[in-house]
Design a protein around this motif. Sequence first.
Motif, mmCIF file in Angstrom:
data_model
loop_
_atom_site.group_PDB
_atom_site.id
_atom_site.type_symbol
_atom_site.label_atom_id
_atom_site.label_comp_id
_atom_site.label_asym_id
_atom_site.label_seq_id
_atom_site.Cartn_x
_atom_site.Cartn_y
_atom_site.Cartn_z
ATOM 1 N N MET A 1 0.808 -1.020 -0.081
ATOM 2 C CA MET A 1 0.115 0.122 -0.178
ATOM 3 C C MET A 1 0.781 1.641 -0.206
ATOM 4 O O MET A 1 1.718 1.499 1.285
ATOM 5 C CB MET A 1 -1.412 -0.251 1.155
ATOM 6 N N GLU A 2 0.321 1.917 -1.023
ATOM 7 C CA GLU A 2 1.822 4.017 -1.032
ATOM 8 C C GLU A 2 0.814 4.463 0.058
ATOM 9 O O GLU A 2 -0.443 4.601 -0.345
ATOM 10 C CB GLU A 2 1.481 3.462 -2.221
ATOM 11 N N SER A 3 1.983 5.833 0.646
ATOM 12 C CA SER A 3 1.223 6.267 1.012
ATOM 13 C C SER A 3 1.490 7.486 0.556
ATOM 14 O O SER A 3 2.762 7.537 0.011
ATOM 15 C CB SER A 3 1.469 5.966 2.768
ATOM 16 N N LYS A 4 0.535 8.566 0.523
ATOM 17 C CA LYS A 4 1.249 9.920 -0.882
ATOM 18 C C LYS A 4 0.963 10.530 0.071
ATOM 19 O O LYS A 4 0.239 10.936 1.500
ATOM 20 C CB LYS A 4 -0.037 10.316 -1.192
ATOM 21 N N VAL A 5 2.249 11.672 0.366
ATOM 22 C CA VAL A 5 1.787 13.125 0.977
ATOM 23 C C VAL A 5 2.376 14.165 0.467
ATOM 24 O O VAL A 5 3.183 14.267 -0.509
ATOM 25 C CB VAL A 5 3.032 12.983 2.317
ATOM 26 N N GLU A 6 1.040 15.408 0.803
ATOM 27 C CA GLU A 6 0.629 16.703 0.319
ATOM 28 C C GLU A 6 1.637 17.549 0.254
ATOM 29 O O GLU A 6 1.299 16.771 2.310
ATOM 30 C CB GLU A 6 -0.623 16.016 -0.311
ATOM 31 N N VAL A 7 2.442 18.055 0.241
ATOM 32 C CA VAL A 7 2.886 19.828 0.847
ATOM 33 C C VAL A 7 1.974 20.361 0.580
ATOM 34 O O VAL A 7 1.386 20.572 -0.540
ATOM 35 C CB VAL A 7 4.170 20.073 0.052
ATOM 36 N N LEU A 8 1.559 21.412 1.572
ATOM 37 C CA LEU A 8 0.367 22.204 1.541
ATOM 38 C C LEU A 8 0.659 23.813 1.729
ATOM 39 O O LEU A 8 0.085 24.807 0.976
ATOM 40 C CB LEU A 8 -1.097 22.305 2.877
ATOM 41 N N SER A 9 1.635 23.851 2.835
ATOM 42 C CA SER A 9 2.133 25.073 3.207
ATOM 43 C C SER A 9 3.611 24.766 3.636
ATOM 44 O O SER A 9 3.995 23.932 4.112
ATOM 45 C CB SER A 9 1.518 25.828 3.871
ATOM 46 N N ARG A 10 4.543 25.471 3.289
ATOM 47 C CA ARG A 10 6.106 25.808 4.053
ATOM 48 C C ARG A 10 6.265 27.176 4.536
ATOM 49 O O ARG A 10 5.892 28.134 3.594
ATOM 50 C CB ARG A 10 6.604 24.981 2.249
ATOM 51 N N LEU A 11 6.409 27.478 5.340
ATOM 52 C CA LEU A 11 7.136 29.015 5.592
ATOM 53 C C LEU A 11 8.477 28.752 6.193
ATOM 54 O O LEU A 11 8.762 27.517 7.414
ATOM 55 C CB LEU A 11 6.301 29.107 6.730
ATOM 56 N N ARG A 12 9.234 30.056 5.896
ATOM 57 C CA ARG A 12 10.195 30.062 6.960
ATOM 58 C C ARG A 12 10.351 31.134 7.304
ATOM 59 O O ARG A 12 9.645 32.623 7.738
ATOM 60 C CB ARG A 12 11.353 30.390 5.415
ATOM 61 N N ILE A 13 11.080 30.980 8.693
ATOM 62 C CA ILE A 13 10.908 31.350 9.532
ATOM 63 C C ILE A 13 12.609 31.773 10.873
ATOM 64 O O ILE A 13 12.895 30.461 10.394
ATOM 65 C CB ILE A 13 9.272 31.158 10.757
ATOM 66 N N PRO A 14 12.507 32.642 11.631
ATOM 67 C CA PRO A 14 13.621 32.622 12.205
ATOM 68 C C PRO A 14 13.445 31.279 13.270
ATOM 69 O O PRO A 14 12.446 30.926 13.595
ATOM 70 C CB PRO A 14 13.333 33.776 12.763
ATOM 71 N N HIS A 15 14.824 30.578 13.159
ATOM 72 C CA HIS A 15 14.706 29.699 14.510
ATOM 73 C C HIS A 15 14.213 30.100 15.831
ATOM 74 O O HIS A 15 15.695 30.961 16.494
ATOM 75 C CB HIS A 15 16.178 28.890 14.016
ATOM 76 N N ASN A 16 14.202 29.184 16.519
ATOM 77 C CA ASN A 16 13.688 29.351 17.723
ATOM 78 C C ASN A 16 13.474 27.697 18.834
ATOM 79 O O ASN A 16 13.289 27.242 17.741
ATOM 80 C CB ASN A 16 12.631 30.088 17.992
ATOM 81 N N GLY A 17 14.512 27.709 19.643
ATOM 82 C CA GLY A 17 14.736 26.574 20.519
ATOM 83 C C GLY A 17 13.405 25.651 20.648
ATOM 84 O O GLY A 17 13.635 24.584 20.826
ATOM 85 N N ASP A 18 11.798 26.370 20.987
ATOM 86 C CA ASP A 18 10.880 25.415 21.519
ATOM 87 C C ASP A 18 10.061 25.655 20.059
ATOM 88 O O ASP A 18 9.003 24.800 20.617
ATOM 89 C CB ASP A 18 10.683 27.149 22.639
ATOM 90 N N LEU A 19 10.784 25.823 18.997
ATOM 91 C CA LEU A 19 9.840 25.087 18.088
ATOM 92 C C LEU A 19 9.347 24.035 17.863
ATOM 93 O O LEU A 19 7.817 23.779 17.693
ATOM 94 C CB LEU A 19 9.992 25.899 16.503
ATOM 95 N N TYR A 20 10.258 23.226 18.434
ATOM 96 C CA TYR A 20 9.767 21.563 17.898
ATOM 97 C C TYR A 20 8.704 21.226 18.771
ATOM 98 O O TYR A 20 7.597 20.580 18.254
ATOM 99 C CB TYR A 20 11.020 20.862 18.213
ATOM 100 N N LYS A 21 8.731 22.071 19.695
ATOM 101 C CA LYS A 21 7.224 21.641 20.614
ATOM 102 C C LYS A 21 5.578 22.221 20.322
ATOM 103 O O LYS A 21 5.421 21.358 20.137
ATOM 104 C CB LYS A 21 7.525 22.200 21.515
ATOM 105 N N VAL A 22 6.369 23.291 19.527
ATOM 106 C CA VAL A 22 4.593 23.355 18.964
ATOM 107 C C VAL A 22 4.493 22.406 18.298
ATOM 108 O O VAL A 22 3.259 22.489 17.887
ATOM 109 C CB VAL A 22 5.246 24.886 18.392
#
Length: 56
Positions: A1-22
């Motif tokens: 079974m093949e899974s398809k992943v579609e990119v809906l949006s991409r955003l470049r933002i200043p890196h912050n150490g806590d972004l991974y929590k969001v």
Amino acid sequence: MESKVEVLSRLRIPHNGDLYKVVDVLNRTLKEKDLMFGLALDPDDKETAIFTIYRT
């Protein structure tokens, strides 16, 4: 079974150490809606993060 992943949006933002929590809480909360969130450092600029929203 093949899974398809579609990119809906991409955003470049200043890196912050806590972004991974969001990204983590978004993935846990919205996985039932077939959404997935990603975070990566820009390979050309380590001060910039790339936040991506996918539909799975």
